[in-house]
Design a protein around this motif. Sequence first.
Motif, mmCIF file in Angstrom:
data_model
loop_
_atom_site.group_PDB
_atom_site.id
_atom_site.type_symbol
_atom_site.label_atom_id
_atom_site.label_comp_id
_atom_site.label_asym_id
_atom_site.label_seq_id
_atom_site.Cartn_x
_atom_site.Cartn_y
_atom_site.Cartn_z
ATOM 1 N N SER A 169 43.227 -29.067 -39.994
ATOM 2 C CA SER A 169 43.809 -30.285 -40.055
ATOM 3 C C SER A 169 42.597 -31.376 -39.765
ATOM 4 O O SER A 169 41.618 -31.026 -38.997
ATOM 5 C CB SER A 169 45.030 -30.527 -39.155
ATOM 6 O OG SER A 169 46.066 -29.660 -39.946
ATOM 7 N N VAL A 174 48.150 -33.677 -53.060
ATOM 8 C CA VAL A 174 48.233 -33.702 -51.449
ATOM 9 C C VAL A 174 49.533 -33.743 -50.912
ATOM 10 O O VAL A 174 49.933 -33.640 -49.791
ATOM 11 C CB VAL A 174 47.391 -34.973 -51.029
ATOM 12 C CG1 VAL A 174 45.812 -34.887 -51.426
ATOM 13 C CG2 VAL A 174 48.122 -36.311 -51.319
ATOM 14 N N ARG A 228 51.267 -32.038 -47.765
ATOM 15 C CA ARG A 228 50.139 -31.606 -46.985
ATOM 16 C C ARG A 228 49.577 -32.907 -46.189
ATOM 17 O O ARG A 228 49.264 -32.537 -45.034
ATOM 18 C CB ARG A 228 49.090 -30.938 -47.690
ATOM 19 C CG ARG A 228 49.713 -29.604 -48.250
ATOM 20 C CD ARG A 228 48.412 -28.833 -48.733
ATOM 21 N NE ARG A 228 47.785 -29.488 -49.958
ATOM 22 C CZ ARG A 228 46.535 -30.091 -49.850
ATOM 23 N NH1 ARG A 228 45.716 -29.754 -48.811
ATOM 24 N NH2 ARG A 228 46.046 -30.731 -50.711
ATOM 25 N N ASN A 267 46.615 -32.060 -43.528
ATOM 26 C CA ASN A 267 46.977 -30.657 -43.029
ATOM 27 C C ASN A 267 46.529 -29.695 -44.083
ATOM 28 O O ASN A 267 46.622 -29.772 -45.458
ATOM 29 C CB ASN A 267 48.476 -30.299 -42.470
ATOM 30 C CG ASN A 267 48.512 -31.156 -41.378
ATOM 31 O OD1 ASN A 267 48.001 -31.636 -40.510
ATOM 32 N ND2 ASN A 267 49.940 -31.797 -41.549
ATOM 33 N N SER A 268 46.334 -28.311 -43.948
ATOM 34 C CA SER A 268 46.110 -27.295 -44.832
ATOM 35 C C SER A 268 45.026 -27.628 -45.595
ATOM 36 O O SER A 268 45.206 -27.642 -46.703
ATOM 37 C CB SER A 268 47.396 -27.069 -45.466
ATOM 38 O OG SER A 268 48.490 -26.392 -44.529
ATOM 39 N N LYS A 327 41.795 -28.114 -48.060
ATOM 40 C CA LYS A 327 41.169 -27.155 -49.051
ATOM 41 C C LYS A 327 39.893 -27.464 -49.446
ATOM 42 O O LYS A 327 39.530 -28.772 -49.305
ATOM 43 C CB LYS A 327 41.958 -27.047 -50.351
ATOM 44 C CG LYS A 327 43.607 -26.818 -50.073
ATOM 45 C CD LYS A 327 44.248 -26.894 -51.416
ATOM 46 C CE LYS A 327 45.852 -26.393 -51.307
ATOM 47 N NZ LYS A 327 46.553 -26.496 -52.507
#
Length: 121
Positions: A17, A63, A66, A83-84, A86
């Motif tokens: 994050s 998004v 997240r 968050n999370s 990529k």
Amino acid sequence: QVQLVESGGGLVQPGESLRLSCAASGSIFSVGPMGWYRQAPGKQRELVATITNGGSTNYADSVKGRFTISRDNAKNTVCLQMNSLKPGATAVYYCRADSVTTVARIQLNYWGQGTQVIVSS
């Protein structure tokens, strides 16, 4: 003179994050919608999320679920909790403030200088 200053970018690993912040400063009377945009290398700048001064939000499909955008109207700040993350999120992230009215009643839109986010293992 109004300035937008971003902070919080950096290098993170996939799944981690990051929180971006943006503060508008200057002789500000009011600020309209604020938002975050990003530009990856070789691509056009795209919308990530926006928020009105009433708190209504809008997110890019990529998004949703997240990222969370929030703002503090009293401080003229906007944040983006990511968050999370990529690898595809790697980009320069720009803060934007629309309909910024100064105490002199001049209304303009403003961009921040950008903050780099790199998601890589």
